[in-house]
Design a protein around this motif. Structure first.
Motif, PDB file in Angstrom:
ATOM      1  N   ALA A  37     -57.092  39.853   9.358  1.00  0.00           N
ATOM      2  CA  ALA A  37     -56.370  38.614   9.069  1.00  0.00           C
ATOM      3  C   ALA A  37     -55.316  38.845   7.994  1.00  0.00           C
ATOM      4  N   VAL A  38     -55.677  39.576   6.957  1.00  0.00           N
ATOM      5  CA  VAL A  38     -54.716  39.878   5.895  1.00  0.00           C
ATOM      6  C   VAL A  38     -53.539  40.663   6.455  1.00  0.00           C
ATOM      7  N   LEU A  39     -53.824  41.629   7.339  1.00  0.00           N
ATOM      8  CA  LEU A  39     -52.752  42.426   7.941  1.00  0.00           C
ATOM      9  C   LEU A  39     -51.816  41.537   8.761  1.00  0.00           C
ATOM     10  N   ALA A  40     -52.379  40.628   9.548  1.00  0.00           N
ATOM     11  CA  ALA A  40     -51.556  39.729  10.366  1.00  0.00           C
ATOM     12  C   ALA A  40     -50.670  38.856   9.484  1.00  0.00           C
ATOM     13  N   PHE A  41     -51.238  38.337   8.411  1.00  0.00           N
ATOM     14  CA  PHE A  41     -50.457  37.496   7.504  1.00  0.00           C
ATOM     15  C   PHE A  41     -49.408  38.317   6.756  1.00  0.00           C
ATOM     16  N   ASP A  42     -49.735  39.572   6.451  1.00  0.00           N
ATOM     17  CA  ASP A  42     -48.745  40.465   5.834  1.00  0.00           C
ATOM     18  C   ASP A  42     -47.529  40.629   6.744  1.00  0.00           C
ATOM     19  N   ILE A  43     -47.798  40.876   8.021  1.00  0.00           N
ATOM     20  CA  ILE A  43     -46.705  41.092   8.977  1.00  0.00           C
ATOM     21  C   ILE A  43     -45.844  39.843   9.090  1.00  0.00           C
ATOM     22  N   ALA A  44     -46.481  38.685   9.230  1.00  0.00           N
ATOM     23  CA  ALA A  44     -45.717  37.441   9.344  1.00  0.00           C
ATOM     24  C   ALA A  44     -44.878  37.194   8.098  1.00  0.00           C
ATOM     25  N   THR A  45     -45.461  37.437   6.939  1.00  0.00           N
ATOM     26  CA  THR A  45     -44.724  37.229   5.689  1.00  0.00           C
ATOM     27  C   THR A  45     -43.554  38.191   5.569  1.00  0.00           C
ATOM     28  N   LEU A  46     -43.752  39.436   5.999  1.00  0.00           N
ATOM     29  CA  LEU A  46     -42.674  40.429   5.942  1.00  0.00           C
ATOM     30  C   LEU A  46     -41.525  40.074   6.880  1.00  0.00           C
ATOM     31  N   VAL A  47     -41.853  39.408   7.992  1.00  0.00           N
ATOM     32  CA  VAL A  47     -40.777  38.952   8.889  1.00  0.00           C
ATOM     33  C   VAL A  47     -39.899  37.942   8.163  1.00  0.00           C
ATOM     34  N   TRP A  48     -40.529  37.040   7.408  1.00  0.00           N
ATOM     35  CA  TRP A  48     -39.744  36.081   6.622  1.00  0.00           C
ATOM     36  C   TRP A  48     -38.932  36.794   5.550  1.00  0.00           C
ATOM     37  N   VAL A  49     -39.501  37.854   4.972  1.00  0.00           N
ATOM     38  CA  VAL A  49     -38.744  38.652   4.000  1.00  0.00           C
ATOM     39  C   VAL A  49     -37.488  39.221   4.649  1.00  0.00           C
ATOM     40  N   ALA A  50     -37.638  39.743   5.867  1.00  0.00           N
ATOM     41  CA  ALA A  50     -36.495  40.316   6.585  1.00  0.00           C
ATOM     42  C   ALA A  50     -35.433  39.263   6.859  1.00  0.00           C
ATOM     43  N   VAL A  51     -35.866  38.047   7.216  1.00  0.00           N
ATOM     44  CA  VAL A  51     -34.916  36.957   7.481  1.00  0.00           C
ATOM     45  C   VAL A  51     -34.114  36.627   6.228  1.00  0.00           C
ATOM     46  N   PHE A  52     -34.823  36.396   5.123  1.00  0.00           N
ATOM     47  CA  PHE A  52     -34.136  36.022   3.885  1.00  0.00           C
ATOM     48  C   PHE A  52     -33.267  37.165   3.356  1.00  0.00           C
ATOM     49  N   ALA A  53     -33.801  38.396   3.419  1.00  0.00           N
ATOM     50  CA  ALA A  53     -33.052  39.538   2.893  1.00  0.00           C
ATOM     51  C   ALA A  53     -31.788  39.798   3.707  1.00  0.00           C
ATOM     52  N   SER A  54     -31.886  39.682   5.030  1.00  0.00           N
ATOM     53  CA  SER A  54     -30.704  39.911   5.865  1.00  0.00           C
ATOM     54  C   SER A  54     -29.637  38.865   5.597  1.00  0.00           C
ATOM     55  N   ARG A  55     -30.057  37.630   5.386  1.00  0.00           N
ATOM     56  CA  ARG A  55     -29.082  36.589   5.045  1.00  0.00           C
ATOM     57  C   ARG A  55     -28.360  36.934   3.748  1.00  0.00           C
ATOM     58  N   PHE A  56     -29.118  37.376   2.759  1.00  0.00           N
ATOM     59  CA  PHE A  56     -28.492  37.700   1.475  1.00  0.00           C
ATOM     60  C   PHE A  56     -27.514  38.852   1.604  1.00  0.00           C
ATOM     61  N   VAL A  57     -27.942  39.941   2.246  1.00  0.00           N
ATOM     62  CA  VAL A  57     -27.104  41.141   2.334  1.00  0.00           C
ATOM     63  C   VAL A  57     -25.802  40.851   3.075  1.00  0.00           C
ATOM     64  N   VAL A  58     -25.915  40.231   4.255  1.00  0.00           N
ATOM     65  CA  VAL A  58     -24.724  39.976   5.072  1.00  0.00           C
ATOM     66  C   VAL A  58     -23.784  38.998   4.384  1.00  0.00           C
ATOM     67  N   GLN A  59     -24.322  37.882   3.915  1.00  0.00           N
ATOM     68  CA  GLN A  59     -23.466  36.851   3.349  1.00  0.00           C
ATOM     69  C   GLN A  59     -22.905  37.244   1.984  1.00  0.00           C
ATOM     70  N   HIS A  60     -23.646  38.030   1.237  1.00  0.00           N
ATOM     71  CA  HIS A  60     -23.123  38.494  -0.052  1.00  0.00           C
ATOM     72  C   HIS A  60     -21.939  39.431   0.146  1.00  0.00           C
ATOM     73  N   ARG A  61     -22.036  40.279   1.149  1.00  0.00           N
ATOM     74  CA  ARG A  61     -20.910  41.179   1.437  1.00  0.00           C
ATOM     75  C   ARG A  61     -19.685  40.395   1.915  1.00  0.00           C
TER      76      ARG A  61
END
Length: 239
Positions: free
Chosen positions: A152-176
């Protein structure tokens, strides 16, 4: 053959809320799907008006659209908090653009908010307390018991990391794009990386929560079986 909806039906029978409830809870904190779409409307207006008429007309146009969206959501009796938050977000973005003296300043709030959310979600995984898991535990009144189930912890880790990727990609692209003074493309990126990416993350979250639910149920069943076997052995022992 197992019916594809059987897992959800079993969860409801056991008092477990369906997996999509957890994904929806995260979306609700962002104003829901409709809120994500509504938040794109001021941007759709701001960019072309700033290009053709200048910064101040664009600010007033964005605020006008945001006010109309707020009134519409109040008329529909939507949740008040996301409606007000959306209007305030536009107001703060417009103020930043005015203070910066450039149209691209309108996007600074969203850019740095994405970085902050990416950091918060990533930190929750690093300290083994994934945010998605806590949201699910809070909705289902499970407390922190799910943290004892590794799958369960692993599944929640993966889901949370997907949200990290969403937020991080928004920052990187839009900041540039911000550094490159590409206001028009900033508007495109804001919309294209808004609700579509959120939808993808919500889908991943849904399946991760379903997997975690099965893992927690299996762990509870195994624990119950061990206790039952222990009780049977204790009953069979001579007094």
């Amino acid at each position: 053959m197992t019916h594809p909806d059987q897992g959800t039906a079993d969860e409801v029978e056991d008092g477990e809320k369906p997996a999509n409830t957890g994904a929806r809870a995260i979306l609700d904190q962002m104003g829901g799907v409709s809120g994500l779409i509504y938040s794109s409307l001021p941007v759709v207006v701001f960019v072309p008006v700033s290009t053709t008429a200048g910064l101040l007309p664009a600010i007033f146009a964005a605020l006008g659209v945001a006010a109309l969206v707020l009134l519409w959501r109040l008329f529909r009796r939507d949740s008040l908090q996301p409606a007000l938050s959306g209007f305030m977000g536009v107001g703060i973005s417009a103020l930043i653009a005015y203070l910066v003296g450039a149209s691209k300043g309108y996007f600074l709030l969203g850019i740095w908010s994405s970085l902050i959310w990416a950091a918060v979600f990533a930190l929750s995984v690093l300290i083994r307390r994934p945010i998605v898991g806590y949201v699910w535990g809070w909705i289902n009144d499970h407390g922190r018991g799910w943290r004892q189930v590794r799958r369960a912890v692993l599944a929640f880790d993966i889901a949370t990391l997907v949200w990290v990727a969403v937020f991080a990609s928004r920052f990187v692209v839009q900041h540039r794009l911000y550094d490159a003074d590409e206001t028009g493309w900033l508007g495109v990126a804001r919309i294209a990386m808004g609700w579509p990416l959120t939808g993808i993350a919500a889908i991943v979250t849904y399946f991760a929560i379903r997997y975690a639910q099965r893992a927690v149920h299996a762990q509870h069943a195994a624990t119950a079986d061990r206790h039952e076997q222990a009780d049977e052995r204790a009953a069979d022992e001579p007094a």
